[in-house]
Scaffold this motif. Structure first.
Motif, PDB file in Angstrom:
ATOM      1  N   SER A   1       0.724  -1.280  -0.082  1.00  0.00           N
ATOM      2  CA  SER A   1      -0.007   0.032  -0.119  1.00  0.00           C
ATOM      3  C   SER A   1       0.803   1.074   0.175  1.00  0.00           C
ATOM      4  O   SER A   1       1.936   1.046   0.336  1.00  0.00           O
TER       5      SER A   1
ATOM      6  N   ASN B   1      -2.590  -6.122  -9.677  1.00  0.00           N
ATOM      7  CA  ASN B   1      -2.842  -4.752  -9.197  1.00  0.00           C
ATOM      8  C   ASN B   1      -1.900  -3.741  -9.966  1.00  0.00           C
ATOM      9  O   ASN B   1      -0.972  -3.229  -9.068  1.00  0.00           O
TER      10      ASN B   1
ATOM     11  N   GLU C   1      -8.781   3.443  -5.734  1.00  0.00           N
ATOM     12  CA  GLU C   1      -8.427   2.194  -6.318  1.00  0.00           C
ATOM     13  C   GLU C   1      -9.380   2.083  -7.595  1.00  0.00           C
ATOM     14  O   GLU C   1     -10.192   2.663  -7.947  1.00  0.00           O
TER      15      GLU C   1
END
Ligand SMILES: Cc1cc2nc3c(=O)[nH]c(=O)nc-3n(C[C@H](O)[C@H](O)[C@H](O)COP(=O)(O)O)c2cc1C
Length: 320
Positions: free
Chosen positions: A203, A228, A247
């Motif tokens: 993150s 991702n 996101e």
């Protein structure tokens, strides 16, 4: 500010079978983050083995790509370094952290953490062979009884490495357990060359924590980027501005899956591209609706058309 001539403090982790040219195109389309190849074996490059040659050939890519080499012979490293310089590498990273048996049995990868004199000769020979910058990626140590990252880092510095990347796990840990960031901090305190910290960054906040607490010069993320590819830019943007981008939406995930799939088929051909796409597609959907059933269906497919149709149908269900 970043170091050397990198555009970002955020690095993609080299991953065999994953960080290929299609993956780099995908990552670059998301923005911010420095890119790297899969590891390429020095003896295979010298033999001009087609697969390894393809890994190391980054000439046509419109952004800088670090090429990672693995092997155990200083002379072959010197030869391979010259070849990859001709193939367009931005710089050369030496893999001294790989825990895989096949690599270790060849006295390469993390086995070199048990042989500092040889590791030093390899770095020196590579640095001497090319004007490109040479970096080294290694681990905390071989196992909990042999934690030598600090000593190893000093050896890298003395041997001419321009920067180093430390993964805070031992060889014995593989990829399990929690990465030890304190050892990364200890390495940072022991050398003057830039240090990139690696292990468990998933993150923007975690990346910032590592940078602030341990004073490292850059951060590298691997597994959290799978499925991702937006993560590197989300970290980069947060470090630059203090704001965390949203996101990706479900629609963006779908578009990225289709794009990644088409790039893989273009690069490897339909058969090879479809095979490699299975793991990526699985990662993209892992937290979406009914992912298990979708993955089972996807695995049976052989053509790009079938794959595109299934993805389109699946997202009608996800979005409804
Ligand atoms: C499937 C896989 C392949 C990897 N291949 C390489 C490689 O070719 N070279 C390398 O230096 N590290 C390799 N690694 C290690 C990663 O670069 C990274 O150090 C590790 O995953 C820890 O970072 P993470 O916790 O962010 O995933 C690989 C890891 C995985 C899971």
């Amino acid at each position: 500010m970043s170091f050397l001539n990198f555009d970002s403090k955020v690095f993609m982790a080299p991953m065999a079978g994953i960080t290929d040219a299609p993956m780099r195109t995908v990552l670059a389309s998301c923005g911010g983050g420095n890119l790297i190849s899969e590891m390429a074996a020095i003896n295979a490059i010298q033999r001009k083995n087609p697969k390894s040659w393809q890994i190391a050939n980054v000439k046509n890519e419109p952004y800088p790509v670090v090429v990672q080499l693995v092997g155990n012979s200083p002379d072959l490293f010197a030869d391979a370094a010259k070849l990859v310089a001709d193939l367009g590498a931005h710089s050369i990273d030496i893999n001294m952290g790989c825990p895989v048996k096949k690599i270790i049995n060849n006295d390469s990868g993390s086995a070199l953490m048990n042989d500092l004199p040889r590791a030093a000769k390899i770095i020196e020979a590579t640095v001497k062979a090319t004007p490109l910058k040479v970096s080294v990626k290694f681990r905390k140590g071989w196992d909990s009884e042999h934690v030598n990252a600090v000593e190893f880092a000093k050896m890298c510095e003395q041997s001419g490495a321009s920067y180093i990347t430390v993964h805070g796990r031992t060889r014995a840990q593989g990829y399990s357990g929690v990465a030890d960031w304190d050892i990364i901090g200890a390495v940072k305190n022991a050398v003057k060359i830039p240090v990139i910290g690696n292990g468990d960054i998933d993150s923007p906040q975690k990346a910032e924590q590592m940078l602030q607490k341990y004073g490292v010069d850059g951060v590298m993320a691997g597994r959290a980027v799978l499925g991702n590819p937006w993560l590197l830019n989300r970290i980069h943007h947060y470090l630059q501005t203090g704001e965390i981008p949203d996101e990706p939406s479900t629609a963006q995930i779908k578009e990225m899956m289709l794009k990644h799939l088409r790039l893989l088929v273009e690069y490897y051909g339909e058969r090879g591209g479809m095979a490699i796409s299975r793991k990526h597609i699985g990662w993209y959907v892992k937290s979406l609706y009914d992912a298990k059933r979708f993955r089972e269906q996807y695995t049976k497919l052989n053509t790009l058309q079938e794959a595109e149709d299934l993805i389109n149908q699946y997202f009608l269900r996800v979005e409804s």
